[in-house]
Design a protein around this motif. Structure first.
Motif, PDB file in Angstrom:
ATOM      1  N   SER A   1      30.697  35.582  46.525  1.00 48.67           N
ATOM      2  CA  SER A   1      31.951  36.156  46.948  1.00 48.67           C
ATOM      3  C   SER A   1      32.447  37.306  45.971  1.00 48.67           C
ATOM      4  CB  SER A   1      33.089  35.276  46.876  1.00 48.67           C
ATOM      5  OG  SER A   1      33.685  34.990  45.428  1.00 48.67           O
ATOM      6  N   GLY A   2      33.452  38.176  46.127  1.00 47.96           N
ATOM      7  CA  GLY A   2      33.862  39.349  45.294  1.00 47.96           C
ATOM      8  C   GLY A   2      33.780  39.010  43.770  1.00 47.96           C
ATOM      9  N   THR A   3      34.159  37.728  43.473  1.00 43.71           N
ATOM     10  CA  THR A   3      34.301  37.082  42.070  1.00 43.71           C
ATOM     11  C   THR A   3      32.845  37.388  41.532  1.00 43.71           C
ATOM     12  OG1 THR A   3      36.180  35.915  42.598  1.00 43.71           O
ATOM     13  CG2 THR A   3      34.926  35.403  40.502  1.00 43.71           C
TER      14      THR A   3
ATOM     15  N   MET B   1      32.284  40.732  40.135  1.00 41.55           N
ATOM     16  CA  MET B   1      33.037  41.045  38.957  1.00 41.55           C
ATOM     17  C   MET B   1      32.235  40.409  37.691  1.00 41.55           C
ATOM     18  SD  MET B   1      36.902  39.866  40.239  1.00 41.55           S
ATOM     19  CE  MET B   1      37.821  40.504  38.947  1.00 41.55           C
TER      20      MET B   1
ATOM     21  N   PHE C   1      44.349  40.223  40.187  1.00 41.28           N
ATOM     22  CA  PHE C   1      42.785  40.418  40.006  1.00 41.28           C
ATOM     23  C   PHE C   1      42.362  41.280  38.608  1.00 41.28           C
ATOM     24  CE2 PHE C   1      43.721  38.960  44.311  1.00 41.28           C
ATOM     25  CZ  PHE C   1      42.768  37.992  44.231  1.00 41.28           C
TER      26      PHE C   1
ATOM     27  N   ARG D   1      42.132  38.434  36.454  1.00 38.50           N
ATOM     28  CA  ARG D   1      40.952  37.849  36.608  1.00 38.50           C
ATOM     29  C   ARG D   1      39.773  38.447  35.691  1.00 38.50           C
ATOM     30  NH1 ARG D   1      38.988  35.257  42.248  1.00 38.50           N
ATOM     31  NH2 ARG D   1      40.878  34.295  41.976  1.00 38.50           N
TER      32      ARG D   1
ATOM     33  N   THR E   1      41.387  47.839  39.101  1.00 39.51           N
ATOM     34  CA  THR E   1      41.334  47.325  40.486  1.00 39.51           C
ATOM     35  C   THR E   1      41.828  48.365  41.323  1.00 39.51           C
ATOM     36  OG1 THR E   1      41.927  45.276  39.344  1.00 39.51           O
ATOM     37  CG2 THR E   1      41.961  45.197  41.977  1.00 39.51           C
TER      38      THR E   1
ATOM     39  N   VAL F   1      42.694  48.332  44.543  1.00 37.02           N
ATOM     40  CA  VAL F   1      44.040  47.801  45.404  1.00 37.02           C
ATOM     41  C   VAL F   1      44.132  46.448  45.056  1.00 37.02           C
ATOM     42  CG1 VAL F   1      45.143  46.875  47.556  1.00 37.02           C
ATOM     43  CG2 VAL F   1      44.030  49.097  47.401  1.00 37.02           C
TER      44      VAL F   1
ATOM     45  N   THR G   1      45.274  42.970  45.342  1.00 36.46           N
ATOM     46  CA  THR G   1      46.016  42.370  46.631  1.00 36.46           C
ATOM     47  C   THR G   1      47.084  41.491  46.274  1.00 36.46           C
ATOM     48  OG1 THR G   1      43.406  42.043  46.748  1.00 36.46           O
ATOM     49  CG2 THR G   1      44.778  41.037  48.525  1.00 36.46           C
TER      50      THR G   1
ATOM     51  N   ASP H   1      37.061  47.611  40.809  1.00 36.10           N
ATOM     52  CA  ASP H   1      36.752  46.396  41.860  1.00 36.10           C
ATOM     53  C   ASP H   1      37.529  47.071  42.917  1.00 36.10           C
ATOM     54  OD1 ASP H   1      37.690  44.458  43.218  1.00 36.10           O
ATOM     55  OD2 ASP H   1      38.762  43.251  41.670  1.00 36.10           O
TER      56      ASP H   1
ATOM     57  N   VAL I   1      37.353  45.278  45.857  1.00 33.38           N
ATOM     58  CA  VAL I   1      37.239  44.110  47.107  1.00 33.38           C
ATOM     59  C   VAL I   1      38.345  44.494  48.149  1.00 33.38           C
ATOM     60  CG1 VAL I   1      37.561  41.616  47.366  1.00 33.38           C
ATOM     61  CG2 VAL I   1      36.448  42.507  45.355  1.00 33.38           C
TER      62      VAL I   1
ATOM     63  N   ALA J   1      33.351  42.972  48.493  1.00 31.45           N
ATOM     64  CA  ALA J   1      33.008  41.772  49.068  1.00 31.45           C
ATOM     65  C   ALA J   1      32.917  41.741  50.505  1.00 31.45           C
ATOM     66  CB  ALA J   1      34.013  40.508  48.659  1.00 31.45           C
TER      67      ALA J   1
ATOM     68  N   GLN K   1      34.272  40.262  53.047  1.00 27.78           N
ATOM     69  CA  GLN K   1      35.134  39.762  53.704  1.00 27.78           C
ATOM     70  C   GLN K   1      36.569  40.518  54.153  1.00 27.78           C
ATOM     71  OE1 GLN K   1      34.715  38.757  50.721  1.00 27.78           O
ATOM     72  NE2 GLN K   1      36.325  37.862  50.026  1.00 27.78           N
ATOM     73  N   LYS K   2      36.559  41.555  53.440  1.00 20.59           N
ATOM     74  CA  LYS K   2      37.688  42.420  53.554  1.00 20.59           C
ATOM     75  C   LYS K   2      37.646  43.689  54.321  1.00 20.59           C
ATOM     76  CE  LYS K   2      41.134  40.493  50.319  1.00 20.59           C
ATOM     77  NZ  LYS K   2      40.411  39.503  49.256  1.00 20.59           N
TER      78      LYS K   2
END
Ligand code: PMP
Length: 360
Positions: free
Chosen positions: A37-39, A42, A64, A67, A110, A112, A114, A139, A141, A162, A164-165
Motif C-alpha cells: 500500500s501507500g505506506t 513511504m 500522514f 506517520r 504530504t 494532500v 487526507t 507523499d 497518495v 498508491a 487506490q485513490k
C-alpha cells in the motif's frame, strides 16, 4: 492468471511503467511499481534514500506527515518537524529556516494530507529544497492523478502514491517515481538497504527490463493488480492529465459552493483546500452520527481522522472516476442528512453545486 514472465504480462507491465511517466509528468524519472500500500512507498523512500543518523526535515500538515516522522525515526533517522495548526501549512520561511539550520539531507511533504484536506505548496517547497541542495520527497497518495504535480518541471526527487485513490484502481500497489538524483543517491549509499524486498537497487533492473519488453525477476509482481492498474492508467491517459486536473478543480469548486450554501465551514484555510477531498466541520446541533445517516442515504463519507479534532468534522472524497452525477448525489444525501439533524440553512447545496457545474 498470467505468469509474470508471460509475453502479454511483459507488455502490460511495460505499458504501465511508461504511462506512469505521463501521470507523474516526467521524462527523466524512473517509475517503480511494488506490491503493497501507500505506506510501503513511504518506507521504501525512507529506507532507500537515507542511512541512520541522516537528518530529514518533515513538513507536517496532518496524520500522514506524522506517520512519515514515525517511519523515519524507526530507521534511526533524525527528524526536524515543521508543523502548523490543524488546517494550516507551515509558512515557507519556517521551512527555509529548518533547511538552513538543520544540516538536512532531504525534505518530505504530504501533497494532500487526507486527515485535514490541506493541499501543501509542494512546488515552492521543492524549489526551497533545490536551493538548499537537498532531496525532495512528496507523499502524493491523495493527490497523484488529480492535483497538478509536474515532477521534472518542479524538480521533485521522489514522488510516491498508491493505486487506490485518484489513480482509481484496487488497493494493493505502491507507485514511486525517482529522479536521476534520487537513483544516484541510492546507488552510492555507504551501507546496503536493510530490507531485501524494499531495496530499489534490486528492483531497478526489473523495472528497466519490463519497460524494454523483457521479463526479469527480483520478487514476484502482483500480476492481477498490475493488470487493474493498466486499465486505470489507460483511462487516465486517454482523459489526459490537464483535463483530469481541470475536472477535479471543477468538482471541488462545486463541493465548495455547496458547503457555503449549506453554511458549513471547511477545516483547511481557504487557499489550502485540496481538490481531491473536503474536510467539513459539523455545524452546531450535528454530531458524528451524521456519517451513518449519510451512509443510510446511500453515500459513503468518512469521519474525521486527526487526533486533535476528529469528532468535529467529516470528510468527503471527490477524486478518481467521478463526475457531475456523483457530485449532486453526494451533496443531496448530505443535505438531507443535515436537515434530519435540524440543520436547515435557507439555501440549497445541490442548487449551488448545480450552478457551478452548469457555468463551468
Ligand atoms: N499518505 C496519505 C496522504 C494517505 O492518504 C494515505 C492513506 N490514506 C497514506 C499515505 C497511506 O497509504 P496506505 O493506506 O495505502 O498505506
Amino acid at each position: 492468471m498470467l505468469g509474470h514472465g508471460d509475453p502479454s504480462f511483459v507488455a502490460i507491465f511495460g505499458r504501465v511503467l511508461s504511462r506512469m511517466r505521463e501521470v507523474f509528468r516526467t521524462k527523466s524519472a524512473q517509475p517503480f511499481v511494488l506490491a503493497g500500500s501507500g505506506t510501503l512507498g513511504m518506507e521504501v523512500a525512507a529506507s532507500n534514500l537515507f542511512e541512520p543518523n541522516d537528518t530529514v526535515v518533515v513538513v507536517e500538515t496532518g496524520v500522514f506527515g506524522a506517520r512519515m516522522v514515525n517511519i523515519l525515526e524507526r530507521q534511526g533517522i533524525r527528524v526536524v518537524r515543521v508543523t502548523a495548526e490543524v488546517g494550516d501549512a507551515p509558512p515557507l520561511d519556517a521551512i527555509d529556516k529548518a533547511l538552513a539550520t538543520g544540516n538536512a539531507r532531504a525534505i518530505t511533504v504530504t501533497h494532500v494530507d487526507t486527515s485535514t484536506a490541506v493541499l501543501a505548496p509542494v512546488r515552492a517547497i521543492a524549489e526551497l529544497a533545490r536551493r538548499h541542495g537537498v532531496l525532495s520527497i512528496v507523499d502524493g497518495v491523495c493527490s497523484i492523478g488529480a492535483e497538478a504535480m509536474h515532477q521534472d518541471e518542479w524538480g521533485i526527487d521522489l514522488v510516491l502514491t498508491a493505486s487506490q485513490k485518484a489513480i482509481a484502481a484496487p488497493p494493493g500497489l505502491s507507485l514511486l517515481s525517482l529522479s536521476p538524483r534520487a537513483i544516484e543517491a541510492i546507488r552510492t549509499r555507504k551501507s546496503p538497504v536493510r530490507s531485501y524486498y524494499m531495496d530499489l537497487n534490486g528492483w531497478l533492473p526489473v523495472m528497466q527490463a519490463y519497460e524494454a519488453g523483457k521479463p526479469a525477476y527480483y520478487a514476484t509482481p502482483a500480476v492481477g493488480l498490475v493488470r487493474s492498474l493498466d486499465a486505470s492508467l489507460e483511462r487516465i491517459t486517454k482523459e489526459g492529465m490537464d483535463a483530469r486536473e481541470k475536472r477535479h478543480e471543477r468538482i471541488a469548486e462545486a463541493f465548495r459552493a455547496a458547503w457555503r450554501a449549506l453554511e458549513l465551514e471547511e477545516i483547511p484555510r481557504s487557499e489550502l483546500c485540496a481538490h481531491t477531498l473536503s474536510a467539513v466541520r459539523y455545524p452546531e446541533k450535528v454530531t458524528p452520527e451524521l456519517v451513518a445517516r449519510i451512509r443510510a442515504e446511500g453515500v459513503a463519507v468518512a469521519t474525521g481522522l486527526h487526533p486533535q479534532n476528529r469528532d468535529s468534522y467529516f470528510r468527503v472524497g471527490h477524486m478518481g472516476e467521478i463526475g457531475s452525477a456523483e457530485v449532486l448525489t453526494t451533496i443531496g444525501a448530505i443535505e438531507r442528512a443535515l436537515r434530519a439533524f435540524g440543520h436547515a440553512p435557507a439555501t440549497s447545496g445541490v442548487a449551488a453545486a448545480q450552478q457551478v457545474l452548469t457555468e463551468r
